[in-house]
Design an enzyme around this catalytic site. Structure first.
Site, PDB file in Angstrom:
ATOM      1  N   SER B  55       0.862  -1.182   0.000  1.00 52.99           N
ATOM      2  CA  SER B  55       0.000   0.000   0.000  1.00 52.99           C
ATOM      3  C   SER B  55       0.893   1.224   0.000  1.00 52.99           C
ATOM      4  O   SER B  55       1.941   1.225   0.658  1.00 52.99           O
ATOM      5  CB  SER B  55      -0.888   0.047   1.250  1.00 52.99           C
ATOM      6  OG  SER B  55      -1.916  -0.911   1.166  1.00 52.99           O
ATOM      7  N   GLU B  62      -1.078  18.872  -6.332  1.00 49.74           N
ATOM      8  CA  GLU B  62      -2.316  18.840  -7.112  1.00 49.74           C
ATOM      9  C   GLU B  62      -3.291  17.763  -6.624  1.00 49.74           C
ATOM     10  O   GLU B  62      -4.285  17.521  -7.278  1.00 49.74           O
ATOM     11  CB  GLU B  62      -1.975  18.624  -8.594  1.00 49.74           C
ATOM     12  CG  GLU B  62      -1.023  19.661  -9.177  1.00 49.74           C
ATOM     13  CD  GLU B  62       0.457  19.398  -8.881  1.00 49.74           C
ATOM     14  OE1 GLU B  62       0.765  18.351  -8.264  1.00 49.74           O
ATOM     15  OE2 GLU B  62       1.292  20.239  -9.248  1.00 49.74           O
ATOM     16  N   SER B  63      -3.053  17.099  -5.550  1.00 48.13           N
ATOM     17  CA  SER B  63      -3.929  16.154  -4.843  1.00 48.13           C
ATOM     18  C   SER B  63      -3.170  14.881  -4.444  1.00 48.13           C
ATOM     19  O   SER B  63      -2.299  14.967  -3.596  1.00 48.13           O
ATOM     20  CB  SER B  63      -5.252  15.899  -5.536  1.00 48.13           C
ATOM     21  OG  SER B  63      -6.036  17.094  -5.531  1.00 48.13           O
ATOM     22  N   HIS B  68      -2.875   0.143  -3.976  1.00 46.26           N
ATOM     23  CA  HIS B  68      -2.898  -1.087  -3.177  1.00 46.26           C
ATOM     24  C   HIS B  68      -2.705  -2.234  -4.151  1.00 46.26           C
ATOM     25  O   HIS B  68      -3.365  -2.287  -5.193  1.00 46.26           O
ATOM     26  CB  HIS B  68      -4.231  -1.238  -2.446  1.00 46.26           C
ATOM     27  CG  HIS B  68      -4.535  -0.057  -1.583  1.00 46.26           C
ATOM     28  ND1 HIS B  68      -3.884   0.189  -0.395  1.00 46.26           N
ATOM     29  CD2 HIS B  68      -5.369   0.992  -1.767  1.00 46.26           C
ATOM     30  CE1 HIS B  68      -4.321   1.327   0.117  1.00 46.26           C
ATOM     31  NE2 HIS B  68      -5.220   1.835  -0.697  1.00 46.26           N
ATOM     32  N   CYS B  83      -6.173  18.163  -9.360  1.00 49.99           N
ATOM     33  CA  CYS B  83      -6.961  19.375  -9.546  1.00 49.99           C
ATOM     34  C   CYS B  83      -6.147  20.334 -10.399  1.00 49.99           C
ATOM     35  O   CYS B  83      -4.931  20.204 -10.514  1.00 49.99           O
ATOM     36  CB  CYS B  83      -7.396  19.982  -8.223  1.00 49.99           C
ATOM     37  SG  CYS B  83      -6.069  20.437  -7.139  1.00 49.99           S
TER      38      CYS B  83
END
Lengths: 137, 137
Positions: B55, B62-63, B68, B83
């Protein structure tokens, strides 16, 4: 078909802007929500942007929770990705909703990792941590 | 209606199990993919589970990108949340596909944070880092 994971994409509208612009509060709310759902926290990282907005992720043994906030729009996007049957992602959503004072919530649940299984067969979920990673909770 | 962000949920099936069970390779592939899309990396955390599975999250200005893996099913779930207009999330998807040797990819694009805007109006995206957080790239 059975799924390895489920993911709730949550749109929290009409939140309290002061709460979702406070990195300490946002981190505490997400960690407490995650613990309330009995998830095992492995790592967490939260960052505050200038002049506003927070991004953060919580990696859990059962997958992850991620957040991005836009206080200027009273909006927060949250993803709750879980695998296995032990975690109820809706507990996390409800805790966050209450503590962000969100008056308008929209959620979508997605199945992730779809596989065909025979009659009576189950998918084997990622084994819950067996000593390879440290649980922080 | 305009959206603050876009999110690509990617299912990578039929991957090379050795690659997606190697935490060093998975981390390097995700970081390189993220850099290829010209995203600004703020933090990254990757964990290997026992006996298998990885994980990880990469927080970008930008986010975020999250992964996983279930090597036992040759499967990896990847989320690419961006974004603004500067990042092309499909570059990230293509790089990962190639390096995981995935023979079967399924993607879904979601809009996040939908708001009504007047004619000619635009949503103001989260300001790209203005000194509040350190960019690692």
């Amino acid at each position: 078909m059975k799924a390895l994971g489920r993911q709730i994409l949550v749109e929290f509208y009409d939140c309290d802007a002061d709460v979702i612009n406070d990195v300490t509060m946002v981190e505490e709310i997400l960690l407490t929500a995650t613990r309330a759902a009995k998830a095992s926290i492995i790592s967490h990282n939260f960052h505050k942007f200038s002049p506003h907005g927070i991004s953060g992720t919580v990696v859990i043994a059962e997958s992850h929770v991620a957040i991005h906030t836009w206080p200027e729009y009273n909006y927060a996007a949250v993803d709750i990705f879980t695998c296995g049957e032990t975690i109820d992602p809706w507990i996390i959503q409800e805790y966050i909703k209450e503590h962000f004072f969100s008056k308008n919530v929209s959620s979508m649940e997605m199945k992730r990792g779809m596989f065909k299984v025979g009659p009576g067969e189950e998918l084997l979920f990622k084994p819950k941590n067996s000593g390879a990673v440290k649980i922080l909770n």
